[in-house]
Enzyme design. Structure first.
Site, PDB file in Angstrom:
ATOM      1  N   SER A  32      -9.632   2.075   2.918  1.00  0.00           N
ATOM      2  CA  SER A  32      -8.814   2.828   1.996  1.00  0.00           C
ATOM      3  C   SER A  32      -7.852   1.958   1.182  1.00  0.00           C
ATOM      4  O   SER A  32      -7.346   2.397   0.155  1.00  0.00           O
ATOM      5  CB  SER A  32      -7.985   3.869   2.760  1.00  0.00           C
ATOM      6  OG  SER A  32      -7.126   3.217   3.691  1.00  0.00           O
ATOM      7  N   SER A  38      -9.543  -0.311   7.148  1.00  0.00           N
ATOM      8  CA  SER A  38      -9.032  -0.256   5.774  1.00  0.00           C
ATOM      9  C   SER A  38      -8.290  -1.484   5.271  1.00  0.00           C
ATOM     10  O   SER A  38      -7.923  -1.540   4.094  1.00  0.00           O
ATOM     11  CB  SER A  38      -8.121   0.958   5.602  1.00  0.00           C
ATOM     12  OG  SER A  38      -8.897   2.118   5.600  1.00  0.00           O
ATOM     13  N   LYS A  66       0.855  -1.197   0.000  1.00  0.00           N
ATOM     14  CA  LYS A  66       0.000   0.000   0.000  1.00  0.00           C
ATOM     15  C   LYS A  66       0.886   1.241   0.000  1.00  0.00           C
ATOM     16  O   LYS A  66       1.904   1.282   0.704  1.00  0.00           O
ATOM     17  CB  LYS A  66      -0.901  -0.031   1.241  1.00  0.00           C
ATOM     18  CG  LYS A  66      -1.976   1.046   1.278  1.00  0.00           C
ATOM     19  CD  LYS A  66      -2.864   0.868   2.530  1.00  0.00           C
ATOM     20  CE  LYS A  66      -3.920   1.944   2.645  1.00  0.00           C
ATOM     21  NZ  LYS A  66      -4.750   1.788   3.867  1.00  0.00           N
TER      22      LYS A  66
HETATM   23  N1  GLN Z   1     -12.856   4.324   6.358  1.00  0.00           N
HETATM   24  C1  GLN Z   1     -12.259   4.792   7.583  1.00  0.00           C
HETATM   25  C2  GLN Z   1     -11.877   6.240   7.421  1.00  0.00           C
HETATM   26  O1  GLN Z   1     -12.200   6.777   6.413  1.00  0.00           O
HETATM   27  C3  GLN Z   1     -11.086   3.933   7.936  1.00  0.00           C
HETATM   28  C4  GLN Z   1      -9.856   4.269   7.190  1.00  0.00           C
HETATM   29  C5  GLN Z   1      -8.675   3.406   7.542  1.00  0.00           C
HETATM   30  O2  GLN Z   1      -8.779   2.372   8.208  1.00  0.00           O
HETATM   31  N2  GLN Z   1      -7.525   3.875   7.119  1.00  0.00           N
HETATM   32  O3  GLN Z   1     -11.277   6.847   8.246  1.00  0.00           O
END
Ligand code: GLN
Length: 491
Positions: free
Chosen positions: A155, A179, A80
């Site tokens: 994400s 994410s 990532k």
């Molecule tokens: N979807 C969540 C957010 O927007 C989690 C994001 C993540 O785990 N990086 O913050």
């Protein structure tokens, strides 16, 4: 000849170790696959062809010299774009870091290299890991290999889509609120969030430092465990890293694969099985709970009354921490600089750079966080949210006095169409309804494919006590042994 891109990481490592194939052949097969499908999927932001082939050649040379190879030597991995990679572009899905080539490797990347894995490149993500669909990437969305009109989760949508599209057998994600697990669930792959502090944050571009947890993504539970073993463990460069060995996640995954859960007690979280989830998701979840019971697990219902406050608490804590962490992107230190024409003040250049470099969701979070931390509001917002965090931790602790692990669906809904939730931030935030409590508590959790709804994958989440990461692997591997793995329609 076998299609090398369809094999598990464990199988690839075995073939390389025996000399039945070479790391270079394996790497070429994956690079060819990326060339064939990634213009449709867009899982990668950067493919490091030269670096990957050089790493593969070095594994082959070491093998030829009779050196002992690690358990994942020669296996390709996609990383990532939130982790720094020396000399290889790292953007965090943001324009503000466009063109930045970090001078150092994140600890996880160092460990991947030392283990002889082959880094294929960097995967797409929502900007600064804020999002649940990868639509907030400044470089365009990633598409779900199950249906190219749908999102791959976020994400870390790039890391999950790369697995489902057979572009890589392993990938790395980061989980602040879900994410790793949410993209795993909606792409039919496995995603594990380790115990907070169980994997190093050194070189992970910070979003919310008290929540951010890098972790493994794979197509099978055993592969995720093998990767977890390689990347996990104490790192003196990260002050929140836990000075303890990685729990025996590989042993647990192998034990679970025998399909026997006798003596394991699992709690279905009452608050996550009522309204809020799609009926098809609940049906697949219920069937999996029956399957777990058939394997010998004792199933009980457990109420965690404060979990319903997790989402609002998270959306104060995470933006507060991000508003502070993202202050370093000022046009001076890294990446983009806008408006520096010699006539503008430093402050104007910073402001123009941040205006041009950050996307709308990142700006929204910085504003919410700055507000929540401002004097006069701090106690009412951030302080309250921290108290809720304690109550959620108490719910987990109370639950783990009664059961070995908690289970729930990973996400309330299957992969949604691209564009369906971008107009209303709250609709996007709901994707992490079931994953966020674990981040606030700091424990480990895994998403494992458990069935299909409307032809799209559904994930089951196993949440375990802190430093009991092995438990979640055992349960997930047992479920996988009975429901199998899920393959998307051919691209
Ligand atoms: N979807 C969540 C957010 O927007 C989690 C994001 C993540 O785990 N990086 O913050």
């Amino acid at each position: 000849m076998t299609d090398l891109t369809k094999l598990s990481a464990a199988d690839i490592a075995g073939l390389v170790a025996n000399g039945d194939t070479s790391a270079v052949e394996v790497t070429r097969a994956h690079l060819d696959r990326i060339a064939a499908v990634d213009d449709q999927v867009h899982a990668f932001l950067h493919v490091d062809t030269e670096g990957a082939l050089a790493a593969a050649r070095s594994v082959d040379e070491r093998r030829a010299a009779g050196e002992e190879l690690g358990p994942l030597a020669g296996v390709p991995v996609a990383v990532k774009d939130v982790l720094t990679t020396k000399g290889v572009p790292t953007t965090v899905g943001s324009k503000i870091l466009e063109g930045w080539r970090p001078p150092y490797d994140a600890t996880i990347v160092q460990r991947l290299r030392a283990a002889g894995t082959v880094m294929l490149g960097k995967t797409n993500m929502d900007e600064f890991a804020m999002g649940s669909s990868t639509e907030y990437s400044a470089y365009g969305p990633t598409r779900n290999p199950w249906d190219l009109q749908r999102i791959p989760g976020g994400s870390g949508g790039g890391s999950a889509a790369a697995l489902a599209a057979y572009e890589a057998p392993l990938s790395i994600g980061s989980d602040t609120g879900g994410s790793i697990r949410q993209p795993g669930a909606v792409t039919g792959t496995v995603g594990a969030k380790p115990t907070y502090g169980g994997t190093s944050r050194y070189g992970l571009v910070a979003f919310s430092s008290s929540l951010d947890t890098p972790g493994p993504c794979a197509r099978t539970v055993l592969d995720a465990a093998l990767l977890h073993q390689v990347i996990g463990g104490h790192d003196p460069r990260d002050s929140t890293s836990i000075p303890a060995p990685v729990p025996d996640v590989v042993g647990a995954a192998k034990l679970g694969a025998s399909g026997d859960l006798t003596g394991v007690k699992l709690g279905v979280v009452t608050e996550f099985t009522g309204e809020g989830a799609e009926p098809g998701v609940m049906a697949a979840f219920r069937e999996s709970v029956e399957a777990l019971a058939k394997l010998g697990a004792e199933i009980v219902e457990i109420s965690c009354p404060h979990f319903k406050y997790a989402l609002p608490a998270y959306y104060l804590i995470a933006p507060s921490e991000c508003s502070s962490n993202l202050a370093r992107f000022d046009g001076v230190r890294f990446g983009l600089r806008t408006g520096d024409d010699g006539n503008r003040s430093l402050e104007e250049v910073m402001s123009l750079t941040r205006e041009a470099g950050f996307g709308p969701e990142v700006k929204r979070r910085i504003m919410i966080g700055t507000y929540a931390l401002s004097s006069g509001y701090y106690d009412a917002y951030y302080g309250q949210a921290q108290k809720v965090r304690t109550l959620i931790t108490r719910d987990f602790n109370a639950a783990f006095e009664q059961v070995d692990a908690l289970i729930s669906p990973t996400t309330p809904f299957v992969a949604f169409p691209i564009g369906a939730r971008t107009s209303d931030p709250y609709q996007m935030y709901l994707a992490d309804l079931f994953t966020i409590p674990t981040n606030l508590y700091g424990g480990p959790a895994i998403s494992v494919p458990c069935g299909l709804s409307e032809g799209l994958p559904v994930g089951l989440q196993v949440m375990a006590p802190t430093m009991a990461d092995d438990r979640m692997y055992r349960v997930a591997a047992a479920l996988e042994s009975t429901v199998g793995t899920f393959t998307p329609p051919a691209l």
